[in-house]
Motif scaffolding. Structure first.
Motif, PDB file in Angstrom:
ATOM      1  N   LYS A 119      61.152  93.579 -36.584  1.00 40.44           N
ATOM      2  CA  LYS A 119      62.191  93.636 -37.609  1.00 40.44           C
ATOM      3  C   LYS A 119      61.609  93.164 -38.924  1.00 40.44           C
ATOM      4  CE  LYS A 119      66.035  93.008 -34.497  1.00 40.44           C
ATOM      5  NZ  LYS A 119      67.001  92.046 -33.985  1.00 40.44           N
ATOM      6  N   ASN A 160      65.740 103.563 -30.746  1.00 41.21           N
ATOM      7  CA  ASN A 160      65.392 104.825 -31.414  1.00 41.21           C
ATOM      8  C   ASN A 160      66.273 105.949 -30.907  1.00 41.21           C
ATOM      9  OD1 ASN A 160      63.343 103.713 -32.918  1.00 41.21           O
ATOM     10  ND2 ASN A 160      61.811 104.063 -31.339  1.00 41.21           N
ATOM     11  N   ARG A 206      59.951  94.557 -23.357  1.00 35.99           N
ATOM     12  CA  ARG A 206      60.106  93.148 -23.012  1.00 35.99           C
ATOM     13  C   ARG A 206      61.577  92.774 -22.927  1.00 35.99           C
ATOM     14  NH1 ARG A 206      58.192  88.386 -22.279  1.00 35.99           N
ATOM     15  NH2 ARG A 206      58.997  86.577 -23.387  1.00 35.99           N
ATOM     16  N   ARG A 207      62.342  93.282 -23.888  1.00 36.77           N
ATOM     17  CA  ARG A 207      63.756  92.931 -23.940  1.00 36.77           C
ATOM     18  C   ARG A 207      64.478  93.324 -22.659  1.00 36.77           C
ATOM     19  NH1 ARG A 207      68.005  95.755 -28.115  1.00 36.77           N
ATOM     20  NH2 ARG A 207      69.887  94.768 -27.276  1.00 36.77           N
ATOM     21  N   GLN A 212      72.835  85.201 -29.315  1.00 38.01           N
ATOM     22  CA  GLN A 212      72.883  83.762 -29.585  1.00 38.01           C
ATOM     23  C   GLN A 212      73.085  82.953 -28.317  1.00 38.01           C
ATOM     24  OE1 GLN A 212      75.971  83.996 -32.505  1.00 38.01           O
ATOM     25  NE2 GLN A 212      74.536  84.236 -34.206  1.00 38.01           N
ATOM     26  N   ILE A 239      70.276  85.733 -46.987  1.00 35.16           N
ATOM     27  CA  ILE A 239      71.470  86.441 -46.508  1.00 35.16           C
ATOM     28  C   ILE A 239      71.384  86.629 -44.994  1.00 35.16           C
ATOM     29  CG2 ILE A 239      72.609  88.685 -46.509  1.00 35.16           C
ATOM     30  CD1 ILE A 239      72.212  88.807 -49.482  1.00 35.16           C
ATOM     31  N   ASN A 295      68.787  86.714 -21.176  1.00 33.98           N
ATOM     32  CA  ASN A 295      67.909  87.673 -20.502  1.00 33.98           C
ATOM     33  C   ASN A 295      67.560  87.280 -19.060  1.00 33.98           C
ATOM     34  OD1 ASN A 295      66.886  90.166 -20.858  1.00 33.98           O
ATOM     35  ND2 ASN A 295      65.548  89.598 -22.551  1.00 33.98           N
ATOM     36  N   THR A 307      59.344 101.664 -35.522  1.00 33.69           N
ATOM     37  CA  THR A 307      59.822 102.559 -34.465  1.00 33.69           C
ATOM     38  C   THR A 307      59.018 102.476 -33.176  1.00 33.69           C
ATOM     39  OG1 THR A 307      58.588 104.356 -35.436  1.00 33.69           O
ATOM     40  CG2 THR A 307      60.904 104.266 -35.968  1.00 33.69           C
ATOM     41  N   PHE A 308      57.794 102.020 -33.261  1.00 36.71           N
ATOM     42  CA  PHE A 308      57.010 101.971 -32.030  1.00 36.71           C
ATOM     43  C   PHE A 308      56.902 100.551 -31.477  1.00 36.71           C
ATOM     44  CE2 PHE A 308      55.804 105.948 -33.870  1.00 36.71           C
ATOM     45  CZ  PHE A 308      55.753 106.790 -32.781  1.00 36.71           C
ATOM     46  N   ASN A 327      72.999  86.166 -39.713  1.00 40.54           N
ATOM     47  CA  ASN A 327      72.527  86.348 -38.348  1.00 40.54           C
ATOM     48  C   ASN A 327      71.818  85.128 -37.792  1.00 40.54           C
ATOM     49  OD1 ASN A 327      73.409  89.065 -38.429  1.00 40.54           O
ATOM     50  ND2 ASN A 327      71.594  89.550 -39.612  1.00 40.54           N
ATOM     51  N   TRP A 351      56.023  90.248 -17.882  1.00 43.24           N
ATOM     52  CA  TRP A 351      56.127  90.146 -19.338  1.00 43.24           C
ATOM     53  C   TRP A 351      56.736  91.393 -19.951  1.00 43.24           C
ATOM     54  CZ3 TRP A 351      54.677  86.618 -23.219  1.00 43.24           C
ATOM     55  CH2 TRP A 351      54.333  85.363 -22.708  1.00 43.24           C
ATOM     56  N   PHE A 352      56.338  92.526 -19.409  1.00 41.78           N
ATOM     57  CA  PHE A 352      56.830  93.791 -19.951  1.00 41.78           C
ATOM     58  C   PHE A 352      57.231  94.717 -18.819  1.00 41.78           C
ATOM     59  CE2 PHE A 352      54.109  92.369 -23.440  1.00 41.78           C
ATOM     60  CZ  PHE A 352      54.960  92.574 -24.522  1.00 41.78           C
ATOM     61  N   ALA A 353      58.263  95.517 -19.087  1.00 41.76           N
ATOM     62  CA  ALA A 353      58.575  96.603 -18.173  1.00 41.76           C
ATOM     63  C   ALA A 353      57.778  97.812 -18.642  1.00 41.76           C
ATOM     64  CB  ALA A 353      60.057  96.905 -18.217  1.00 41.76           C
ATOM     65  N   GLY A 401      66.854 103.169 -25.497  1.00 37.53           N
ATOM     66  CA  GLY A 401      66.263 102.322 -26.539  1.00 37.53           C
ATOM     67  C   GLY A 401      66.972 102.535 -27.863  1.00 37.53           C
ATOM     68  N   GLU A 420      61.106  96.496 -26.805  1.00 34.12           N
ATOM     69  CA  GLU A 420      62.214  96.778 -25.887  1.00 34.12           C
ATOM     70  C   GLU A 420      61.756  96.710 -24.441  1.00 34.12           C
ATOM     71  OE1 GLU A 420      65.215  99.524 -28.540  1.00 34.12           O
ATOM     72  OE2 GLU A 420      63.726 100.496 -27.303  1.00 34.12           O
ATOM     73  N   TYR A 436      60.964 104.363 -26.119  1.00 28.04           N
ATOM     74  CA  TYR A 436      61.182 102.918 -26.227  1.00 28.04           C
ATOM     75  C   TYR A 436      60.257 102.305 -27.251  1.00 28.04           C
ATOM     76  CZ  TYR A 436      63.537 103.751 -21.828  1.00 28.04           C
ATOM     77  OH  TYR A 436      64.371 104.235 -20.873  1.00 28.04           O
ATOM     78  N   ARG A 437      60.721 101.211 -27.836  1.00 29.18           N
ATOM     79  CA  ARG A 437      59.861 100.400 -28.695  1.00 29.18           C
ATOM     80  C   ARG A 437      59.156  99.392 -27.787  1.00 29.18           C
ATOM     81  NH1 ARG A 437      64.392  99.294 -33.409  1.00 29.18           N
ATOM     82  NH2 ARG A 437      64.704 101.488 -33.911  1.00 29.18           N
TER      83      ARG A 437
END
Lengths: 312, 510
Positions: free
Chosen positions: B335, A19, B498-499, A191, B432, A212, B330-331, B437, A3-5, A17, B496, B492-493
């Motif tokens: 969004k 940030n 997960r991303r 997308q 918008i 992903n 940030t953590f 998006n 689920w998470f890295a 990242g 992220e 990292y957030r």
């Protein structure tokens, strides 16, 4: 897949990242006053033409409602063309005409539209329908890119493009973005477009990622996407380097399309390029970024930096 | 500027904030958390009038007998005016006078009270009123009502109670209708009741007081009915007939004379504010005001006029809400629409409470969004489009208020205070994003904003935190230090992790 890295796993692979991108790269290397150079596509194009960068030739610009009525006359000399907003984002408002039939124009998907409809589209663009915040805009009419047949097997409609991340004038990562059925012909990884990482030294594609998930074939056409050599690779890299030089942004995303006749053409520039290139390459950006950051005096010469990018 | 500069600033600011905090805690002895048992209400009356240039005199009723509450402290703030307090039977009057009053004159009266069961009751003994000469057709109506009531009551208390029940009956007869028609407001209604009671020779009067709530600007005096049963004054709610003093009711004065009189000046305006505090703080604030030895303790929000205190109670929590937004962005990597839109939404939730707030928010934004897309097809310019959305939002709110009121749901009435501009802006931003998006992104950002707003609301309305920030506003320096530090976070957030999870799978392969 987990689920998470964990942060340490990502750090080990040099993943950057948002940030860190914002504070260590964009805020440090991209001065705010240079943003209009890339946010206004007309401005970017004029700058590129002036400096001899290959871009899709510009046929005309429609900037007043009055001119939108004369669109027939303006495009009279061209069988095929693309109309797009100068301040558009996310590929919205782009109209592709690939031929004519009598008084009608044929869109890329085969639909026929009248000249009044074309004028209406131009009017929408000029009135700011596709620009951020609805500010009035300009409609660009330009050369329609003839896709290199190289990509025809591994693309579903839409425009496949090559995104090169250039840091301080040295390419640090690249990927090919292939539209899929899910992405509705758009080359946007969010997308559902497919991203394929490219080895900077050889121009040979690595595995791909879609939604992903790692895949090695195009989800719609089924053709193998791993191990193919992108044609004119050195020229693509040179183009990206020169784009970074003309706008002066230290951290830049350069979008390039391949034209059958004209070779690589710069489509647009991005001052805040996303981080998906890391997923497509299965490799973080940080290693290459810090290598380039450590170099004190970067050579002026494009070829020297090309070699630098390939070695790194 | 490098990381070091930011760190030095953050440390300096945090040290400053925590230093003052520690000083107040240890040396002055301010408590860390409120003692819930020692609540103190402070009520402030602000009286303003314009002077005519010559001598001016203002007399103003102030609380005298306050059953259930005992008076801790009272202040008269009146720059150049001379003051005399005139004690009458069950009332007190403050008499302010000045030789020359020119321009706007503002006087303050402030009283602090706390709950107490030992405070005295009213002691005056009224004379029995004589039966007034009622005119027709009221005379016969009153006669009919009083006879009816008399037959169903045993003593003064049950008489008044029965009378109030009849007068406020949901199915009034024509006699009652006749009397009701004579009264247009609470004050006149009370006068009518007193007038009817005179017919039975029962001494009655109005009692005006204020309901003590946590914090209110522009509070009002409310009237109650008092009757004397020969031994003591009994208090009734003139509408419900409820006997006895309501809880947390500060009685201000009795009788229906004007609250104030002005001589030598224009008409006055009186504004009441109420705020709840804790006993220790009031004591300390009072001590400090007298000694004034510690500059730091004197530099306190408690020394401000009450209306301003109530505003700052809310305002001082806004940075905390903003901190929540920074944290989530940030953590966590959520969004949101704009940076501080969630804080504004959280503030709006204060008016409606959380669940209702979310329901109303989602409902209004959803309907507004649909209509917004229709407006899009008309291709309106930006500002007229926003205006149209604003109008639609107001209409929606009116409709929702009316419908929920019909259904008998209380909470929704406060939707009227739900800030409309915030809703209109949210709808605009969301549509918008939707167009630029895609729907998924708009939904994600909308959901993100809502989540952050909920957490922000919970944090911003936390009692202990509110107390802490209000009593120790120097903690804002710590908040500033925290936000500086967060601004330099380059890790990292959470989302992220997960991303980018696809990037670590390969490593596990053989």
């Amino acid at each position: 897949m987990k689920w998470f890295a964990t942060p340490s796993e990502l750090r080990a692979r040099g993943v950057m990242g948002l940030n860190q991108r914002n504070s260590d790269y964009i805020m440090r290397y991209n001065p705010r006053h240079l943003y209009p150079l890339v946010d206004d596509k007309l401005y970017t194009k004029r700058l590129a033409l002036e400096k001899g960068i290959a871009v899709p030739p510009l046929y005309a610009v429609i900037s007043t409602q009055h001119d939108t009525a004369k669109v027939d006359h303006i495009v009279a000399a061209h069988q095929e063309f693309v109309m797009k907003p100068s301040h558009g984002s996310g590929g919205n408002g782009i109209l592709v005409i690939d031929g004519r039939l009598g008084n009608h124009y044929r869109k890329a998907n085969g639909d026929l539209v009248s000249s009044a409809a074309i004028g209406h589209h131009a009017s929408n663009i000029v009135s700011g329908m596709y620009s951020l915040g609805g500010a009035s805009d300009e409609a660009l009419i330009e050369y329609r890119v003839q896709f290199d047949p190289f990509f025809s097997h591994i693309s579903y409609q839409g425009v496949p493009d090559i995104r090169v991340i250039v840091f301080r004038g040295v390419p640090v990562a690249a990927m090919v973005r292939l539209p899929t059925r899910a992405s509705d012909g758009k080359a946007n990884l969010h997308q559902g477009a497919m991203g394929i990482g490219i080895d900077l030294a050889t121009g040979i594609s690595k595995g791909g990622v879609c939604h992903n998930v790692e895949i090695s074939r195009h989800p719609d056409t089924g053709y193998e996407t791993t191990g193919i050599t992108i044609p004119h690779w050195d020229e693509i890299m040179r183009l990206a380097i020169r784009c970074a030089d003309i706008v002066g942004l230290g951290y830049l995303g350069v979008d390039i399309v391949m034209d059958r006749d004209k070779g690589p053409l710069m489509l647009e520039l991005n001052a805040r390029p996303g981080l998906n290139v890391q997923i497509a390459n299965q490799m973080g950006l940080l290693d290459n970024l810090s290598k380039v950051e450590r170099i004190k005096d970067l050579p002026e010469d494009v070829e020297e930096r090309l070699v630098m990018a390939k070695v790194a | 500027m490098g990381n070091t500069t930011v760190k030095v600033w953050a440390v300096l600011l945090a040290a400053l904030g925590l230093g003052v905090f520690a000083h107040k805690l240890i040396n002055i002895g301010l408590p860390l958390s409120p003692d819930q048992n020692a609540e103190v209400w402070t009520v402030q009356a602000r009286i303003s009038f314009s002077g005519g240039g010559g001598p001016a005199k203002l007399s103003f009723y102030i609380p005298a007998v306050t059953p259930g509450l005992s008076r801790l402290d009272e202040d008269f703030i009146s720059s150049s005016f001379g003051l005399a307090v005139d004690k009458q039977e069950d009332n007190r009057k403050a008499e302010w006078a000045v030789r020359r009053a020119k321009g706007q004159q503002t006087l303050y009266y402030r009283i602090s009270v706390t709950e107490s069961d030992q405070s005295p009751n009213w002691s005056s003994k009224p004379r029995f009123p004589s039966v007034p000469e009622y005119e027709e057709p009221y005379a016969s109506a009153i006669k009919a009502i009083t006879e009816d009531v008399r037959s169903e009551s045993a003593d003064v208390q049950s008489y008044v109670r029965e009378l109030l029940e009849q007068l406020n009956s949901l199915q009034p007869n024509e006699n009652i209708e006749l009397i009701r028609d004579r009264a247009n407001n609470q004050k006149q209604w009370l006068e009518e009741i007193i007038n009817v009671l005179k017919g039975a020779r029962i001494p009655a009067r109005a009692l005006w007081g204020i309901t003590l709530s946590d914090a209110a600007n522009n509070a009002n005096l409310q009237p109650l009915l008092q009757v004397h049963n020969g031994r003591q004054w009994l208090t009734f709610d003139p509408i419900t007939g409820y006997i006895g003093m309501p809880k947390n009711f500060l009685s201000w004065r009795v009788g229906n004379d004007p609250l104030y009189t002005v001589e030598g000046g224009g008409p006055a305006e009186v504004v009441f504010s109420v705020s709840k505090n804790y006993r220790e703080l009031v004591d300390i604030a009072r001590k400090n005001a007298k000694a004034n030895e510690s500059v730091i303790a004197g530099f306190s929000l408690l020394s401000l006029p009450l209306q301003n205190q109530n505003v700052y109670r809310l305002l001082i929590m806004v940075p905390i809400g903003a901190l929540v937004v920074v944290f989530f962005r940030t953590f966590i990597g959520l969004k949101t629409f704009g940076t501080f839109m969630p804080v504004l939404i959280a503030l709006a939730f204060r008016e409606t409470q959380l669940l209702w707030g979310i329901a109303l928010f989602v409902m209004i934004v959803a309907i507004g969004l649909m209509l917004r897309f229709y407006l899009e097809r008309m291709r309106l310019l930006l500002v007229p489009r926003l205006t149209s959305i604003l109008v639609i939002v107001v209409i929606l709110m009116i409709i929702i208020s009316i419908i929920t009121n019909e259904l008998g749901v209380d909470h929704a009435l406060s939707v009227a205070l739900f800030p409309i501009v915030i809703l209109a802006m949210t709808i605009e931003r969301m549509s918008i994003t939707w167009e630029e998006n895609g729907q998924k992104e708009a939904m994600l950002q909308g959901l993100g904003s809502l989540i952050v707003a909920c957490v922000g609301f919970l944090v911003m309305t936390n009692e202990s935190l509110m107390y802490l920030m209000f009593v120790f506003p120097e903690l804002l320096f710590v908040v500033l230090a925290l936000s500086l530090m967060m601004g330099r976070y380059t890790g990292y957030r959470l989302l992220e992790l997960r991303r980018f999870r696809a990037m670590v799978v390969e490593k596990n392969k053989p």
